[in-house]
Design an enzyme around this catalytic site. Structure first.
Site, PDB file in Angstrom:
ATOM      1  CB  CYS A  85      -0.925   0.043   1.218  1.00 14.80           C
ATOM      2  SG  CYS A  85      -1.865   1.577   1.245  1.00 14.80           S
ATOM      3  CB  CYS A 135      -2.010   4.526   4.478  1.00 18.33           C
ATOM      4  SG  CYS A 135      -3.481   3.997   3.568  1.00 18.33           S
ATOM      5  CB  SER A 136      -0.711   0.514   6.612  1.00 14.59           C
ATOM      6  OG  SER A 136      -1.801   1.080   7.324  1.00 14.59           O
ATOM      7  CB  CYS A 137      -4.801  -0.676   2.205  1.00  9.23           C
ATOM      8  SG  CYS A 137      -5.484   0.984   2.372  1.00  9.23           S
TER       9      CYS A 137
END
Ligand code: FE
Length: 206
Positions: free
Chosen positions: A107, A110-112
């Site tokens: 991602c 961000c941090s999906c």
């Protein structure tokens, strides 16, 4: 700087931990969240939802061609059928590795992460160097993970979003023809489903 501290435990929180603690306190004071519910959710992700869910999906796809076809067509529904449900309403896409193409998921924003099948993301997945370099130099990143792919294998990078999360389906290792689904599950690690590793070799599996 002295290593020894005389403060209480709170001083050992990182900036992010302190920020999360402050946010949780505020949201809870305003009645938007229930701390006990938050604890339950965290505990669920720590103990019940983890890479074993994704490994089950992969092993089933290796054993059951109809399930594999369903997974290709509609991963959200196929994964849901095994009881793994996305709580944020995101769609899942399964990407299948082959000799010709190797998939890697990241991602960049961000941090999906596919929480329902992989549980909590590893720290490196959320780190800025991984997020930027996975798209700039995926082959180099994979090499750092110990995965040196032949130049004939194309590397495809998938950028996860709030709407779409990817599950990498590794190739079934040779020599596992007579393996049961339970034995196959043991060959599928979290990293194989992110794409920074391939499935383990069958030796040593009971
Ligand atoms: Fe994200």
């Amino acid at each position: 700087m002295s290593v020894k501290h005389d403060h209480d435990d709170h001083s050992h929180m990182t900036e992010t931990e302190a920020r999360v603690r402050a946010l949780e306190t505020l949201l809870s004071a305003k009645g938007y969240i229930d701390s006990a519910a938050v604890d339950r959710i965290i505990q669920t992700y720590e103990t019940k939802i983890g890479p074993q869910n994704g490994a089950h999906v992969v092993a089933k796809s290796w054993c059951d061609p109809e399930f594999a076809a369903w997974l290709r067509r509609d991963a959200t529904a196929a994964i849901h059928s095994l009881g793994y449900i996305s709580r944020q309403g995101e769609h899942m896409e399964a990407v299948f590795n082959s000799d010709d193409v190797h998939h890697l998921t990241v991602c960049t924003l961000c941090s999906c992460y596919p929480w329902s099948v992989l549980g909590l993301p590893p720290t490196w997945y959320k780190s800025p160097p991984f997020r930027s370099r996975a798209v700039i130099d995926p082959r180099g990143v994979l090499r750092e993970f110990g995965l040196d792919l032949p130049t004939t294998t194309k590397v495809e990078v998938h950028d996860s979003t709030a709407e779409i999360r990817y599950l990498v389906i590794p190739q079934r290792p040779a020599g596992t023809e007579g393996f049961s689904e339970d034995q196959l599950v043991q060959l599928v690690t979290r990293d194989t489903m992110i794409g920074t590793a391939v499935a383990l070799l069958p030796e040593g599996v009971a």
